[in-house]
Enzyme design. Structure first.
Site, PDB file in Angstrom:
ATOM      1  N   GLU A  73       0.821  -1.213   0.000  1.00 29.05           N
ATOM      2  CA  GLU A  73       0.000   0.000   0.000  1.00 29.05           C
ATOM      3  C   GLU A  73       0.854   1.263   0.000  1.00 29.05           C
ATOM      4  O   GLU A  73       0.514   2.248  -0.665  1.00 29.05           O
ATOM      5  CB  GLU A  73      -0.927   0.016   1.225  1.00 29.05           C
ATOM      6  N   CYS A 110      -0.683   0.742   7.456  1.00 30.62           N
ATOM      7  CA  CYS A 110      -1.222   1.071   6.131  1.00 30.62           C
ATOM      8  C   CYS A 110      -2.645   1.601   6.221  1.00 30.62           C
ATOM      9  O   CYS A 110      -3.003   2.537   5.496  1.00 30.62           O
ATOM     10  CB  CYS A 110      -1.142  -0.145   5.219  1.00 30.62           C
TER      11      CYS A 110
END
Length: 191
Positions: A73, A110
């Site tokens: 991510e 993330c």
């Protein structure tokens, strides 16, 4: 007629994804996860899709870079920022209309980054029972967290079994970056 999977509200209205879009983008995310596995990385892959265009994609690069923050991510977020710069687009506007497709539930780090970027919708494969930030461990996605961006919607479970199998394959391997054992073995002598 396209079957709609989910929608969530963005500043300009609903963010809607179809079953066909989800399958298409999750197929590519799985390809990225397999690429990570081939490179001895935790097999996580993702795509960030804005206006039906991939503007960022990533796979884990932690072992390769020796940088614990290079999750799929985070790699994709950096690519979106580069895309915005190259195309003269406002990152905040782009992120507010971008859908993340990822093979494994984003970890806490993330999920916090996605929330700060104001991503409205995350579609993921399997749960992350150890570090999940979308409900498995903590729910960064929808928790009441002042001054931390905007909560986001999650759609779990797309190709979850396949994502789990990739993770099992990875964890059966030996980690070439693991530190050498410092345990000394005693010499055994027969008496």
């Amino acid at each position: 007629m396209e079957e709609k999977v989910e929608s969530t509200t963005t500043p300009d209205g609903p963010c809607v994804v179809s079953v066909q879009e989800t399958e298409k983008w999750m197929e590519e995310a799985m390809r990225m996860a397999k690429e990570a596995l081939e490179n001895i990385e935790v097999p996580v892959g993702c795509l960030m899709v804005y206006n039906n265009e991939v503007v960022g994609k990533g796979r884990n690069e932690v072992n390769q870079t020796k940088n614990a923050t290079r999750h799929a991510e985070m790699v994709a977020i950096d690519q979106v920022l580069d895309w915005c710069h190259q195309h003269g687009q406002s990152p905040s506007t782009v992120f507010e209309h971008t859908v993340l497709y990822v093979t494994v539930e984003p970890c806490i780090m993330c999920a916090a980054a996605l929330r700060l970027m104001k991503i409205p919708l995350v579609v993921y494969g399997c749960q992350n029972e150890r570090f999940g930030g979308c409900g498995s461990v903590l729910n960064i996605a929808s928790a009441d967290l002042p001054n931390t961006g905007r909560p986001f919607q999650c759609i779990p479970g797309y190709r979850a079994e396949e994502a789990v199998e990739l993770l099992k394959t990875f964890y059966k391997q030996e980690n070439p970056n693991a530190p050498k054992s410092k345990v000394r073995k005693k010499d055994c002598q027969k008496s």
